[in-house]
Motif scaffolding. Structure first.
Motif, mmCIF file in Angstrom:
data_model
loop_
_atom_site.group_PDB
_atom_site.id
_atom_site.type_symbol
_atom_site.label_atom_id
_atom_site.label_comp_id
_atom_site.label_asym_id
_atom_site.label_seq_id
_atom_site.Cartn_x
_atom_site.Cartn_y
_atom_site.Cartn_z
ATOM 1 N N SER A 259 0.791 -1.225 0.000
ATOM 2 C CA SER A 259 0.000 0.000 0.000
ATOM 3 C C SER A 259 0.824 1.275 0.000
ATOM 4 O O SER A 259 0.518 2.229 -0.708
ATOM 5 C CB SER A 259 -0.938 0.001 1.205
ATOM 6 O OG SER A 259 -0.178 -0.139 2.402
ATOM 7 N N ASN A 260 1.915 1.321 0.803
ATOM 8 C CA ASN A 260 2.558 2.626 0.953
ATOM 9 C C ASN A 260 4.075 2.628 0.818
ATOM 10 O O ASN A 260 4.642 3.577 0.331
ATOM 11 C CB ASN A 260 2.176 3.262 2.294
ATOM 12 C CG ASN A 260 2.322 2.282 3.447
ATOM 13 O OD1 ASN A 260 3.087 1.328 3.355
ATOM 14 N ND2 ASN A 260 1.587 2.513 4.520
ATOM 15 N N ASP A 261 4.783 1.599 1.236
ATOM 16 C CA ASP A 261 6.235 1.648 1.163
ATOM 17 C C ASP A 261 6.792 0.235 1.017
ATOM 18 O O ASP A 261 6.054 -0.722 0.768
ATOM 19 C CB ASP A 261 6.828 2.363 2.380
ATOM 20 C CG ASP A 261 6.401 1.691 3.692
ATOM 21 O OD1 ASP A 261 6.467 2.370 4.710
ATOM 22 O OD2 ASP A 261 6.021 0.513 3.681
ATOM 23 N N ARG B 66 0.011 -7.541 9.215
ATOM 24 C CA ARG B 66 -1.412 -7.297 9.008
ATOM 25 C C ARG B 66 -1.698 -6.590 7.687
ATOM 26 O O ARG B 66 -2.858 -6.448 7.302
ATOM 27 C CB ARG B 66 -1.974 -6.457 10.164
ATOM 28 C CG ARG B 66 -1.906 -7.161 11.525
ATOM 29 C CD ARG B 66 -2.540 -6.301 12.609
ATOM 30 N NE ARG B 66 -2.482 -6.976 13.908
ATOM 31 C CZ ARG B 66 -2.962 -6.453 15.026
ATOM 32 N NH1 ARG B 66 -3.541 -5.258 15.003
ATOM 33 N NH2 ARG B 66 -2.862 -7.134 16.164
ATOM 34 N N GLU B 67 -0.668 -6.128 6.993
ATOM 35 C CA GLU B 67 -0.872 -5.424 5.735
ATOM 36 C C GLU B 67 -0.983 -6.394 4.570
ATOM 37 O O GLU B 67 -0.412 -7.483 4.588
ATOM 38 C CB GLU B 67 0.295 -4.454 5.461
ATOM 39 C CG GLU B 67 0.341 -3.269 6.394
ATOM 40 C CD GLU B 67 1.409 -2.286 5.965
ATOM 41 O OE1 GLU B 67 1.112 -1.422 5.126
ATOM 42 O OE2 GLU B 67 2.538 -2.405 6.457
ATOM 43 N N LYS B 68 -1.719 -5.962 3.565
ATOM 44 C CA LYS B 68 -1.839 -6.754 2.353
ATOM 45 C C LYS B 68 -0.713 -6.376 1.394
ATOM 46 O O LYS B 68 -0.538 -5.205 1.064
ATOM 47 C CB LYS B 68 -3.195 -6.500 1.685
ATOM 48 C CG LYS B 68 -4.383 -7.018 2.487
ATOM 49 C CD LYS B 68 -5.687 -6.784 1.732
ATOM 50 C CE LYS B 68 -6.868 -7.342 2.520
ATOM 51 N NZ LYS B 68 -8.151 -7.123 1.801
ATOM 52 N N TYR B 69 0.042 -7.349 0.965
ATOM 53 C CA TYR B 69 1.111 -7.100 0.015
ATOM 54 C C TYR B 69 1.406 -8.372 -0.766
ATOM 55 O O TYR B 69 0.990 -9.473 -0.391
ATOM 56 C CB TYR B 69 2.381 -6.606 0.733
ATOM 57 C CG TYR B 69 2.990 -7.621 1.677
ATOM 58 C CD1 TYR B 69 3.989 -8.497 1.243
ATOM 59 C CD2 TYR B 69 2.594 -7.693 2.998
ATOM 60 C CE1 TYR B 69 4.547 -9.421 2.104
ATOM 61 C CE2 TYR B 69 3.142 -8.611 3.870
ATOM 62 C CZ TYR B 69 4.120 -9.467 3.414
ATOM 63 O OH TYR B 69 4.680 -10.390 4.260
ATOM 64 N N GLU B 70 2.096 -8.208 -1.859
ATOM 65 C CA GLU B 70 2.460 -9.327 -2.718
ATOM 66 C C GLU B 70 3.969 -9.342 -2.924
ATOM 67 O O GLU B 70 4.585 -8.291 -3.129
ATOM 68 C CB GLU B 70 1.758 -9.219 -4.076
ATOM 69 C CG GLU B 70 0.249 -9.334 -4.009
ATOM 70 C CD GLU B 70 -0.395 -9.247 -5.374
ATOM 71 O OE1 GLU B 70 0.359 -9.214 -6.368
ATOM 72 O OE2 GLU B 70 -1.632 -9.206 -5.441
#
Length: 268
Positions: A63-65, A71-75
């Motif tokens: 999302s941001n960095d 808990r963040e969504k990332y790939e």
């Protein structure tokens, strides 16, 4: 770029001028040649990737960095090769993967009548700091990497602390100091070349000077800035250069005691 018997027209206030011959430039052959080369090079690189079986370097997109919590969504995704025309950068986690990639690249390009320039090829290892048993980074204590000894056609590929790719300088410490020095020097040179012909010429309006500044100086200063990660000190250096340029353009100096806020308001 120039092709034989080429003509051109210039658009002035929405109207096209009469056509004229283009007599200077660099002969590049038939217009489809760059597209055909891109297709061939893409085909070759796909063959190299399949044969080398190197994973590349892992990146995370979120999302941001670049740092993502649990808990963040990332790939996660891997990047092995960066391509622009005939310029190639290969990014590998290990020396073995890098050597496999280079040797596969040499083998397959030769098969398709392409030749890698060993003199223009270099290796750079990114700086990595040691960590203690708790995962805390130990400042000033660098991980020692083994010497990389890769020879192609009896020529050793040299190892450097920095290299230039697409006119941007990348250093092994991953800081922007060197690139920023180069950008400021080039922008200052461009600015000074126009000092007497534009900035100090009273017949040129301030509005016109600012347009020239935005068109000729700022692109040189900010080239590649999309990927910069600057410190406050580095940002201040850029701001200082920028305001000095604006003061010269509107004809004021530090003795006039004009604040930066007023300067930016005047120049919009």
């Amino acid at each position: 770029m120039l092709y034989k018997n080429s003509k051109a027209k210039v658009q002035i206030n929405g109207k096209l001028s009469d056509s004229f011959d283009i007599e200077t430039g660099v002969m590049q052959g038939e217009i489809t040649s760059p597209m055909l080369f891109n297709i061939l090079f893409d085909f070759v690189i796909r063959k190299v990737i399949d044969e080398a079986s190197a994973a590349g370097v892992k990146f995370s997109y979120g999302s941001n960095d670049f740092f993502h919590g649990s808990r963040e969504k990332y790939e996660n995704f891997n990047v092995l090769a960066l391509l622009y025309a005939d310029d190639l950068v290969a990014m590998c986690e290990t020396t073995d993967d890098l050597e496999k990639f280079i040797r596969s690249f040499e083998k397959i390009t030769q098969k398709f009548d392409l030749t890698m320039s060993v003199k223009k090829t270099c290796i750079m290892t990114l700086q990595q700091l040691k960590e203690d048993q708790h995962g805390k980074v130990l400042k000033g204590q660098e991980v020692n990497h083994p010497n990389i000894n890769i020879n192609i056609r009896n020529q050793k590929i040299e190892t450097f602390d920095s290299f230039t790719y697409l006119r941007c300088t990348i250093t092994r410490d991953q800081r922007q100091d060197t690139e920023l020095e180069i950008r400021l020097a080039k922008a200052a040179r461009e600015f000074n070349m126009l000092r007497y012909s534009i900035w100090h010429r009273k017949s040129v309006s301030i509005v016109s000077r600012l347009r020239v500044f935005r068109a000729c100086v700022l692109p040189v200063l900010l080239y590649g800035s999309e990927v910069w990660s600057l410190t406050i000190t580095q940002e201040r250096r850029i701001t200082s250069f920028y305001t000095r340029c604006l003061r010269t353009i509107i004809g004021v100096n530090l003795g006039d005691r004009m604040s930066n806020d007023k300067l930016l308001k005047i120049t919009e």
